[in-house]
Structure formats: structure tokens, C-alpha cells
Design a protein around this motif. Structure first.
Motif, PDB file in Angstrom:
ATOM      1  N   TRP A  79      49.597  85.209  44.031  1.00 50.03           N
ATOM      2  CA  TRP A  79      48.194  84.828  43.922  1.00 50.03           C
ATOM      3  C   TRP A  79      47.394  85.812  44.772  1.00 50.03           C
ATOM      4  O   TRP A  79      47.748  86.063  45.925  1.00 50.03           O
ATOM      5  CB  TRP A  79      47.964  83.416  44.441  1.00 50.03           C
ATOM      6  CG  TRP A  79      48.494  82.324  43.576  1.00 50.03           C
ATOM      7  CD1 TRP A  79      49.325  82.442  42.503  1.00 50.03           C
ATOM      8  CD2 TRP A  79      48.223  80.926  43.727  1.00 50.03           C
ATOM      9  NE1 TRP A  79      49.597  81.211  41.972  1.00 50.03           N
ATOM     10  CE2 TRP A  79      48.936  80.255  42.708  1.00 50.03           C
ATOM     11  CE3 TRP A  79      47.461  80.180  44.617  1.00 50.03           C
ATOM     12  CZ2 TRP A  79      48.898  78.874  42.564  1.00 50.03           C
ATOM     13  CZ3 TRP A  79      47.426  78.804  44.483  1.00 50.03           C
ATOM     14  CH2 TRP A  79      48.127  78.152  43.463  1.00 50.03           C
ATOM     15  N   VAL A 106      44.920  82.621  39.277  1.00 49.80           N
ATOM     16  CA  VAL A 106      44.469  81.308  39.737  1.00 49.80           C
ATOM     17  C   VAL A 106      42.970  81.302  40.027  1.00 49.80           C
ATOM     18  O   VAL A 106      42.291  80.289  39.803  1.00 49.80           O
ATOM     19  CB  VAL A 106      45.280  80.876  40.979  1.00 49.80           C
ATOM     20  CG1 VAL A 106      44.978  81.772  42.181  1.00 49.80           C
ATOM     21  CG2 VAL A 106      45.021  79.418  41.318  1.00 49.80           C
ATOM     22  N   GLU A 107      42.425  82.427  40.507  1.00 46.77           N
ATOM     23  CA  GLU A 107      40.995  82.473  40.798  1.00 46.77           C
ATOM     24  C   GLU A 107      40.168  82.403  39.515  1.00 46.77           C
ATOM     25  O   GLU A 107      39.010  82.001  39.534  1.00 46.77           O
ATOM     26  CB  GLU A 107      40.651  83.756  41.568  1.00 46.77           C
ATOM     27  CG  GLU A 107      39.264  83.740  42.178  1.00 46.77           C
ATOM     28  CD  GLU A 107      39.045  84.896  43.136  1.00 46.77           C
ATOM     29  OE1 GLU A 107      37.910  85.056  43.609  1.00 46.77           O
ATOM     30  OE2 GLU A 107      40.010  85.643  43.428  1.00 46.77           O
ATOM     31  N   ILE A 111      40.444  75.460  41.406  1.00 45.19           N
ATOM     32  CA  ILE A 111      41.764  75.897  41.889  1.00 45.19           C
ATOM     33  C   ILE A 111      42.590  74.724  42.404  1.00 45.19           C
ATOM     34  O   ILE A 111      43.704  74.484  41.921  1.00 45.19           O
ATOM     35  CB  ILE A 111      41.617  76.999  42.957  1.00 45.19           C
ATOM     36  CG1 ILE A 111      40.953  78.243  42.349  1.00 45.19           C
ATOM     37  CG2 ILE A 111      42.986  77.368  43.526  1.00 45.19           C
ATOM     38  CD1 ILE A 111      40.675  79.345  43.346  1.00 45.19           C
ATOM     39  N   CYS A 168      49.654  75.224  37.548  1.00 47.07           N
ATOM     40  CA  CYS A 168      49.725  76.587  38.085  1.00 47.07           C
ATOM     41  C   CYS A 168      51.179  77.043  38.199  1.00 47.07           C
ATOM     42  O   CYS A 168      52.070  76.240  38.439  1.00 47.07           O
ATOM     43  CB  CYS A 168      49.091  76.654  39.483  1.00 47.07           C
ATOM     44  SG  CYS A 168      47.322  76.440  39.502  1.00 47.07           S
ATOM     45  N   PRO A 175      53.118  79.984  43.620  1.00 52.70           N
ATOM     46  CA  PRO A 175      53.119  81.323  44.219  1.00 52.70           C
ATOM     47  C   PRO A 175      54.315  81.558  45.135  1.00 52.70           C
ATOM     48  O   PRO A 175      54.753  80.662  45.854  1.00 52.70           O
ATOM     49  CB  PRO A 175      51.817  81.339  45.032  1.00 52.70           C
ATOM     50  CG  PRO A 175      51.618  79.912  45.436  1.00 52.70           C
ATOM     51  CD  PRO A 175      52.142  79.091  44.281  1.00 52.70           C
ATOM     52  N   ILE A 215      50.940  84.908  48.678  1.00 53.99           N
ATOM     53  CA  ILE A 215      49.486  84.781  48.512  1.00 53.99           C
ATOM     54  C   ILE A 215      48.809  85.853  49.349  1.00 53.99           C
ATOM     55  O   ILE A 215      49.134  86.020  50.525  1.00 53.99           O
ATOM     56  CB  ILE A 215      49.003  83.381  48.939  1.00 53.99           C
ATOM     57  CG1 ILE A 215      49.642  82.301  48.054  1.00 53.99           C
ATOM     58  CG2 ILE A 215      47.483  83.282  48.863  1.00 53.99           C
ATOM     59  CD1 ILE A 215      49.298  80.884  48.458  1.00 53.99           C
ATOM     60  N   TYR A 270      43.030  79.333  49.464  1.00 51.74           N
ATOM     61  CA  TYR A 270      44.285  80.075  49.528  1.00 51.74           C
ATOM     62  C   TYR A 270      45.090  79.687  50.767  1.00 51.74           C
ATOM     63  O   TYR A 270      46.324  79.601  50.715  1.00 51.74           O
ATOM     64  CB  TYR A 270      43.999  81.582  49.529  1.00 51.74           C
ATOM     65  CG  TYR A 270      43.783  82.169  48.154  1.00 51.74           C
ATOM     66  CD1 TYR A 270      43.375  81.383  47.085  1.00 51.74           C
ATOM     67  CD2 TYR A 270      43.980  83.520  47.912  1.00 51.74           C
ATOM     68  CE1 TYR A 270      43.178  81.914  45.836  1.00 51.74           C
ATOM     69  CE2 TYR A 270      43.793  84.072  46.654  1.00 51.74           C
ATOM     70  CZ  TYR A 270      43.382  83.260  45.615  1.00 51.74           C
ATOM     71  OH  TYR A 270      43.191  83.778  44.369  1.00 51.74           O
TER      72      TYR A 270
END
Length: 434
Positions: free
Chosen positions: A71, A92-93, A128, A137, A140, A143, A157
Motif C-alpha cells: 500500500w 487502496v487510496e 479506506i 482489500c 498489505p 505500507i 495508513y
């Protein structure tokens, strides 16, 4: 529930189920790309037709069991990360914009309400944790984000790193440092450290050849896009009526990938061929517009309505401005650091305004349409300042108070009424450029 609301709800649930199935690997690997393409209206085989084909490809890889999923926020240099063959980006953003493009954003926004994310937070941020709550999702493995731009994204995040127990690297980019040598070395040292951490996490050693190839692909993509965008600005009819597309290529995560470079070169070549074979595309509209900030991702007819009679055309989109001058292959980390230090999120508003006026002059802008994203802490203070800036230059501004994610955030009839008044004023105004 009305029929329209019922259809919207069903579409939202369909998209949510798709991502859930992908995450749980219920879809056979060999049919994964085609399934994503069918439900997201993508074409994974047309590598040069649209950047969306890359999204389909990345989604396919992200949901495979052996994928090392990253991510990242939009300001992390993609040229460096794409030099690693083992990394897979999960967007994801952009999850809210992907759902909105299919008219399915409400399932994320309802989930955000359910878990207590206040509506005073930007919907880019709200979607998110909502997507995490809905379990859609790709988890991750690493990140990465920078300490600039949207603070809400940075906080999300940090929470995700704790939730998924994933390593989290924060690149600290000094504000308003420009080409200060100490700032360049400071940021470059973090990029070096990030490289070593990725090598340690993935077991893949970044070779100088792979880094050089990624930088070369990125440079070629920047060059082709810049030429194509300037052709589109000079000859707005290169795009068919009402098909001005928000490319947001200035923040694409795919610089460094050969497929993205192929798309950029294809776009430039298609424009050049149209110019050579069709003299009609050389005709000029009566008025030229610039779009500020993001366009709505959900289906809408704002651009189509503004351009409906062919007298007014959009010729430039602020977010696609490219200020990257390429990388020195012998000192890439310093050049990537310079790029970070001089991006729009790292410079003073006064410098940003100066660049906007230069854009307006270069592209002979007669008017500006600005989407005022509600609850956006990054740009909210700039909206009134930008209006004053353009009005001082006798460039009228139409501000649309709407969210680019939530299709319920504006009334189409009211927007059309404002567009009518703006268009009439613009066409009756003396020409700014001769």
C-alpha cells in the motif's frame, strides 16, 4: 426503497461481493483478470488502450496467495518501487474512486457511517477503513507513505499498519525546501533506506540495471504524456466532443512500468495521426476552460453539458500537470528527492499560484471550473484564494460544491443552472486571447 435506489444498492453489493471473492481466492486464478475486467468495465488485453488495464492486472496479482502487496500513497516515487519485480500495488487510496466509477460508492460510505467515521472527514479517507471493514482489500505486506499532502491518509495508513501488523515506512519530506542540498541528501538517504528495507522484506536485490530501466521507462512516459497533453491543449478537438477525460497521470503509480510507457506513446501517436489525417481537429473552440482539482469519478454529464454545443471546450486539467524533468541514471536517488521536494504538495501556496497562472497563460485559458471537495483539509483553504487569483487576471471561475466520490453530494439540476449562467457570461465576455 425506490427502483433506482434498489438498483444502486444491488450494484454496490455486487461490486463488494466481487472484491470479497477475490480476497478469499474463490475465483480461479486463470479467470481472475477477465472477471475483474468484466465487472469493472476494463479490458486487460488492451495494454495500450487505457491505464485501467494496468489496474486490472495489478488487482489480479494482488489477490494471488504469493503476492507481496504494497500500500502506498500517491506521493511515494513509483519509479523506485516499480524497479522491484516482486512488488504488487493494491490501489487502496483509490478504492473509493474505483467504486464510484461503477456507481457503487454508497456501500463504502454506508460502511464508513456504520463504523463511526464522521462525515466531516474527506470521502477519500473514509472509504479506506470502510473497505477494510468490508474485508475487500488485499492485505498489505508493506505500507509506505510520505509525510506530506493529506494528513488523513497518513493517519489511516498508520492505523492499517497496526491492524494488519505490516511494516510501515514514512518518508519525511521537508516543506518548502526546494533544491536545498541538505534537504535533498536527507530525502535521498530515506529512499536508500527504503530500498534496503524492501530488499530485506522481499528477498529481492535491486540491481542497478532494473533501477535504470524503470527510470528510463518513467522518463519516456513523462515525455510522451507531456507532448500529448500539450497537443490536446493546442487542438482540443483531438478528443471527440464531450470526451475530455480526467487522466490524473501526474500522480499515477505506474511510472516505470513498460505497459504504462506504451500507453503514453500510444496516446501521443494517436493524436499525431489525427492531426495528420483530419483537418477538422485543428478548428478552435470559442472559449477554453481549465479544470481544477479532481473530476467526479461517478457517472455524470458535467463535462458533456458544458461542451454540448461545441463552443466551449476543456483544454487542460490542472492535476495532469507534469513537472518531472527525468532522472540522472548515475545519481537517481538525489533526483527522485528533488522531485519530491518540488511537487505541488511541498511548495508554498504562492509558488503554486504562480505555476497556475503560467498554465493559464500557456494554454490560453478563458475560464476555470473548480470542484470544491468538501472536508478536504489539503485544498479547502486554497479555494477562495484561487478564486481571487483568477478573478484578478479576469479569468472567471465556476466553483462546484461537490464530492468527487459521492454521487449524492450535488443536485444535477442546480449544477446545470449554474453552468448555463457561467457559459452565457463566458461567451459574452470579450476574448482574453487573440
Amino acid at each position: 426503497m425506490s427502483l433506482i435506489k434498489l438498483q444502486h444498492h444491488e450494484r454496490s453489493q455486487q461490486i463488494a461481493r466481487l472484491f470479497t471473492e477475490l480476497r478469499r481466492h474463490k475465483i480461479p486464478k486463470k479467470t481472475l483478470a477477465n472477471k475483474i475486467a468484466a465487472d469493472l468495465s476494463l479490458n486487460p488485453t488492451a495494454a495500450t488502450s487505457s491505464p485501467l488495464s494496468l489496474i486490472a492486472s495489478e488487482l489480479r496479482r494482488a489477490y494471488t496467495p504469493d503476492a507481496f502487496v504494497v500500500w502506498r500513497n500517491i506521493t511515494v516515487p513509483p519509479e523506485l518501487l516499480n524497479a522491484f519485480s516482486s512488488l504488487v500495488f493494491f490501489p487502496v487510496e483509490a478504492i473509493g474512486s474505483l467504486f464510484a466509477a461503477q456507481g457503487a460508492e454508497q456501500c463504502l460510505l454506508i460502511a464508513a457511517d456504520k463504523i463511526g467515521i464522521p462525515r466531516s472527514v474527506c470521502n477519500f479517507v473514509r472509504t479506506i477503513p470502510a473497505s477494510q471493514y468490508l474485508n475487500i482489500c488485499a492485505s498489505p505486506d508493506f505500507i509506505i507513505n510520505t509525510a506530506k499532502g493529506c494528513e488523513g491518509i497518513s493517519n489511516v495508513y498508520s492505523f492499517a499498519a497496526h491492524h494488519y501488523q505490516a511494516p510501515h515506512y514514512l518518508i519525511n519530506v521537508p516543506y518548502n525546501a526546494g533544491d536545498n542540498i541538505n534537504a535533498i541528501k536527507y530525502v535521498a538517504s530515506q529512499l536508500y533506506e527504503l530500498t534496503h528495507l524492501i530488499e530485506k522484506q522481499t528477498g529481492e536485490t535491486l540491481s542497478s540495471a532494473n533501477l535504470h530501466n524503470s527510470l528510463a521507462y518513467a522518463h519516456n512516459a513523462y515525455t510522451a504524456f507531456k507532448a500529448a497533453l500539450h497537443l490536446r491543449s493546442r487542438y482540443p478537438l483531438l478528443d471527440p466532443p464531450s470526451v475530455f477525460q480526467s487522466l490524473t497521470i501526474g500522480v499515477s503509480p505506474y511510472y516505470g512500468k513498460p505497459e504504462f510507457t506504451a500507453f503514453a506513446q500510444h496516446m501521443l501517436q494517436s493524436y499525431q495521426e489525427r492531426l495528420q489525417n483530419d483537418d477538422q481537429v485543428k478548428q478552435q473552440p470559442q472559449r477554453r476552460l481549465m479544470w481544477m482539482f479532481l473530476m467526479p469519478y461517478y457517472p455524470n454529464d458535467i463535462v458533456e453539458y458544458i461542451e454540448r454545443d461545441g463552443l466551449i471546450r476543456f483544454v487542460w486539467e490542472d492535476i495532469s500537470e507534469l513537472n518531472f524533468k527525468g532522472c540522472d541514471l548515475y545519481d537517481p536517488y538525489d533526483d527522485l528527492a528533488k522531485h519530491l521536494l518540488n511537487s505541488r504538495e511541498s511548495i508554498l501556496p504562492q509558488q503554486r499560484f504562480k505555476l497556475l497562472l503560467e498554465q493559464a497563460e500557456e494554454h490560453r485559458i478563458d475560464g476555470v471550473v473548480m470542484l470544491a471537495m468538501p472536508h478536504c483539509g489539503v485544498y479547502a483553504m486554497q479555494y477562495p484564494l484561487l478564486q481571487q487569483l483568477f478573478l484578478r487576471e479576469q479569468i472567471p471561475v465556476l466553483t462546484l460544491d461537490a464530492c468527487c466520490i459521492d454521487s449524492h453530494s450535488f443536485n444535477p439540476s442546480q449544477v446545470r443552472t449554474r453552468i448555463d449562467a457561467f457559459s452565457e457570461m463566458l461567451l459574452n465576455k470579450p476574448l482574453r486571447w487573440q
